[in-house]
Design a protein around this motif. Structure first.
Motif, PDB file in Angstrom:
ATOM      1  N   PRO A 151       0.836  -1.210   0.000  1.00 16.14           N
ATOM      2  CA  PRO A 151       0.000   0.000   0.000  1.00 16.14           C
ATOM      3  C   PRO A 151       0.863   1.248   0.000  1.00 16.14           C
ATOM      4  O   PRO A 151       2.002   1.235   0.481  1.00 16.14           O
ATOM      5  N   ILE A 152       0.334   2.310  -0.534  1.00 12.33           N
ATOM      6  CA  ILE A 152       1.049   3.570  -0.569  1.00 12.33           C
ATOM      7  C   ILE A 152       1.044   4.186   0.829  1.00 12.33           C
ATOM      8  O   ILE A 152       0.099   3.987   1.598  1.00 12.33           O
ATOM      9  N   PRO A 153       2.102   4.903   1.239  1.00  6.45           N
ATOM     10  CA  PRO A 153       2.056   5.585   2.532  1.00  6.45           C
ATOM     11  C   PRO A 153       0.839   6.504   2.610  1.00  6.45           C
ATOM     12  O   PRO A 153       0.457   7.130   1.616  1.00  6.45           O
ATOM     13  N   TYR A 154       0.218   6.571   3.793  1.00  5.37           N
ATOM     14  CA  TYR A 154      -0.968   7.413   3.906  1.00  5.37           C
ATOM     15  C   TYR A 154      -0.674   8.803   4.441  1.00  5.37           C
ATOM     16  O   TYR A 154      -1.552   9.666   4.465  1.00  5.37           O
ATOM     17  N   SER A 155       0.573   9.056   4.852  1.00  6.95           N
ATOM     18  CA  SER A 155       0.937  10.414   5.240  1.00  6.95           C
ATOM     19  C   SER A 155       2.441  10.584   5.163  1.00  6.95           C
ATOM     20  O   SER A 155       3.204   9.613   5.207  1.00  6.95           O
ATOM     21  N   PHE A 156       2.851  11.850   5.047  1.00  2.90           N
ATOM     22  CA  PHE A 156       4.252  12.242   5.082  1.00  2.90           C
ATOM     23  C   PHE A 156       4.351  13.402   6.068  1.00  2.90           C
ATOM     24  O   PHE A 156       3.895  14.505   5.788  1.00  2.90           O
TER      25      PHE A 156
END
Length: 677
Positions: free
Chosen positions: A341-346
């Motif tokens: 899954p893609i990261p959900y925050s940076f």
């Protein structure tokens, strides 16, 4: 740092007062709408005391949460919780893991830093308050003492690591006054990731001043942060106020709502302020962040990509659109390999990623990015961000289960409440991503891809109906996941996406069964405790969806009540995050969602290309007129004016650059199509 145990106890008390007051009184109203786009709390005639509240105000390098409270004697307490988001601090040896995500330089100041005013060998104590005004700044009017009036104005610098408190002393007596001002200063230093962080509080008041009858004297108190050898003095409160006023003027002139309901108009204006002020400089460039004391110099797949990003093109605020683009590019840069899954925050300027779970973020990204690109109307920009949409939709497609709906570990509630293996929110957002990506693909010349997405969209709509469509609590609406038997707030999402198969029962569930004085519950359950859990984002989506589905009268009734509470009630003047978690913080993206109710719900703005639009006007006797001026649609600025004629006719005028594009009288809720070349 100026802090002690008593101050910490005070902060805790101030934080819980809004909710405590809500329990004391059934929906008290403390505020009234005044002139100059403001609201005023008339403390001199207030019967509901004590009362306290807080407001957040932000600039590109600072955010201040100002707590203010008035006791039974109308005596004021002010506490300034100041956050300098770019000044990342070191982790604590006894800290917990989540603190590294919130490692901002943060200081709290109370009355000990306030100047002392002396008149004829007596200390003038301005402790009582007559009124408080909110107008994009917090303005406090003190009760006169010795014929002297103190007015305080608090606001952030829009460009510096600086928060300003401006004091104005006015002589309202007949005789001249000679005053002595005793300034206090405070300085601290702390090593951090970027060097030594210096914080300083100082005032630029003269030691002695003379005021003739009617004369005023104004000075600033400066709360400054600096790195290494950066200056900590030499600031101007006039220059900082000019910057803030210029920002507020931009908000007044862009995307202007005018209706017959002043509460809606005022909260819409305030929502633009909160949505647009929370933009910070960072190593990622300008980024929009939620705020709320916890979430700065970072981007999230829900708040920035899905909530605020698609709003900023309408506002026409360049910093907002740039910040949105930077968020999308950050996710594009971190597309994972394989089936991860893609990261959900940076967070922390992009230094720390959150990727420990799949919240349905790919669906959020597909939906939000597609809407943003359609609304920007820029083919080059769309081509550069298209790989993010394409990957997100492919990822969602790869997660379809045997029922043809999307698997995800949770939703944006992040496990606070059960979501099963496949929830309605993720599939609905994937549906929205497919829907709007078809139009972006057409504009980019990807005809086969567009046709594929259309086919997948049709299949998904059937699967959503077959898998999630269910009788819940006696209503033919949606179960949120397999095995779920309680109404959930996110059952509104099919309506938002234009799926109206179960619209009537779903609207009834949202606006009747689940509605409280604070909007829609997260989950409808028996028992008193369940009725205290609400997240405004669910309410704001629900109202957008029920308006869009045509349930105008009931939706308007609920919108008016909700708006009145948020603007004039016990915790003002913005939409909030949640309660009891974080105790109703004023997160920024929720204010963007409030504005989107009018644009995508009441107006029903839809795009079928970069320059092709349709709206579905709705009015009634309670809201017979609605005008939105200076809407930015692509590269064009448009004004839309609606007026009810008779019982069921609407006069629709759409103009750009003084030229009428549409001028028609038609049946209420009939679609109007137009193009802007």
């Amino acid at each position: 740092m100026i802090v002690n145990k008593n101050m910490l106890l005070l902060l805790i008390c101030l934080a819980i007062w809004p909710s405590a007051m809500a329990q004391q009184a059934a929906d008290p109203e403390f505020w009234h709408i005044s002139d100059s786009n403001s609201i005023v709390w008339d403390v001199s005639s207030e019967s509901w005391l004590p009362h306290g509240d807080n407001i957040e105000m932000s600039g590109s390098k600072v955010s201040g949460i100002i707590y203010y409270a008035v006791n039974e004697k109308r005596q004021l307490t002010v506490t300034r919780d100041l956050i300098f988001p770019q000044l990342r601090t070191y982790d604590r040896t006894n800290g917990v893991n989540w603190q590294q995500y919130r490692a901002y330089r943060r200081l709290t100041y109370s009355s000990e830093i306030e100047p002392t005013i002396t008149d004829s060998l007596k200390t003038v104590v301005f402790d009582q308050v007559d009124s408080v005004r909110i107008a994009g700044k917090l303005i406090i009017y003190h009760t006169p003492v010795n014929h002297i009036v103190l007015t305080r104005t608090l606001f952030p610098s829009m460009t510096d690591r600086l928060f300003v408190e401006q004091w104005t002393l006015t002589n309202i007596g007949r005789d001249a006054k000679k005053l002595h001002i005793g300034n206090t200063t405070a300085s601290t230093a702390l090593p951090g990731y970027k060097g030594t962080y210096h914080n300083r509080v100082y005032s630029d008041a003269h030691d002695h001043i003379s005021l003739t009858a009617g004369q005023s004297y104004r000075f600033g108190i400066y709360f400054v942060a600096a790195i290494n050898d950066e200056p900590t003095d030499g600031f101007s409160h006039e220059a900082a106020e000019h910057e803030r006023d210029a920002f507020l003027e931009t908000m007044q002139e862009s995307l202007v709502l005018e209706t017959t309901n002043p509460v809606l108009d005022q909260l819409f204006y305030f929502s633009k302020i909160r949505a647009a002020e929370s933009i910070f400089n960072s190593k990622m460039g300008l980024v929009h962040s939620p705020g709320g004391g916890n979430y700065y110099v970072g981007v999230w797949a829900n708040d920035q990509v899905e909530y605020s990003g698609p709003f900023f093109p309408f506002l026409g605020y360049p910093k907002g659109s740039i910040a949105a683009e930077n968020a999308y590019r950050m996710f594009l840069k971190h597309i994972p390999k394989g089936d991860k899954p893609i990261p959900y925050s940076f967070e922390i300027e992009g230094d720390i990623q959150s990727s420990n779970k799949d919240r349905g973020d790919a669906a959020m990204i597909a939906y939000g990015t597609s809407l943003y690109l359609l609304r920007m109307g820029d083919k080059k920009l769309a081509a550069s961000l298209w790989p993010l949409i394409e990957w997100s939709l492919a990822y969602c497609h790869s997660k379809l289960d045997e029922n043809g709906v999307v698997r995800s570990q949770t939703d944006e509630m992040e496990g606070r409440i059960a979501t099963g293996n496949a929830n309605l929110a993720t599939s609905s957002l994937y549906y929205g991503g497919l829907k709007y990506a078809t139009y972006v693909a057409q504009e980019l010349g990807y005809k086969n891809v567009s046709n594929t997405y259309k086919r997948q969209q049709r299949e998904l709509e059937k699967n959503i109906e077959n898998h999630f469509g269910s009788a819940i609590e006696g209503l033919d609406t949606y179960r949120y996941f397999e095995g779920n038997d309680r109404l959930r707030h996110w059952i509104c999402l099919p309506l938002v996406m234009g799926i109206n198969t179960r619209a009537e029962a779903t609207a009834t569930a949202l606006l009747d069964s689940m509605w409280t004085e604070n909007g829609v519950l997260v989950e409808h359950q028996p028992g008193p405790q369940a009725h205290t859990v609400f997240w405004d984002r669910g309410t704001l989506y629900a109202l957008r969806g029920t308006f869009k589905a045509g349930f105008f009268e009931k939706s308007l009734e609920k919108l008016a009540a909700y708006s009145r509470k948020r603007l004039l009630g016990d915790h003002v003047p913005y939409a909030i995050e949640a309660f009891p978690e974080n105790n109703m913080r004023h997160l920024s993206a929720e204010s963007a969602l409030y504005c989107r109710i009018f644009l995508e719900g009441i107006l029903g703005i839809e795009q079928t290309g970069f320059s092709s639009y349709n709206i579905t006007p709705q009015l009634n006797e309670q809201l017979p007129r609605l005008t939105l001026k200076n809407i930015h649609l692509g590269h064009t600025t448009v004004s839309i004016a609606l007026e009810l004629i008779g019982d069921d006719q609407v006069n629709v005028k759409i103009s750009t650059n003084g030229r009428l594009v549409v001028d028609t009288k038609q049946k209420n809720r009939r679609q109007v199509n137009f193009e802007l070349k």
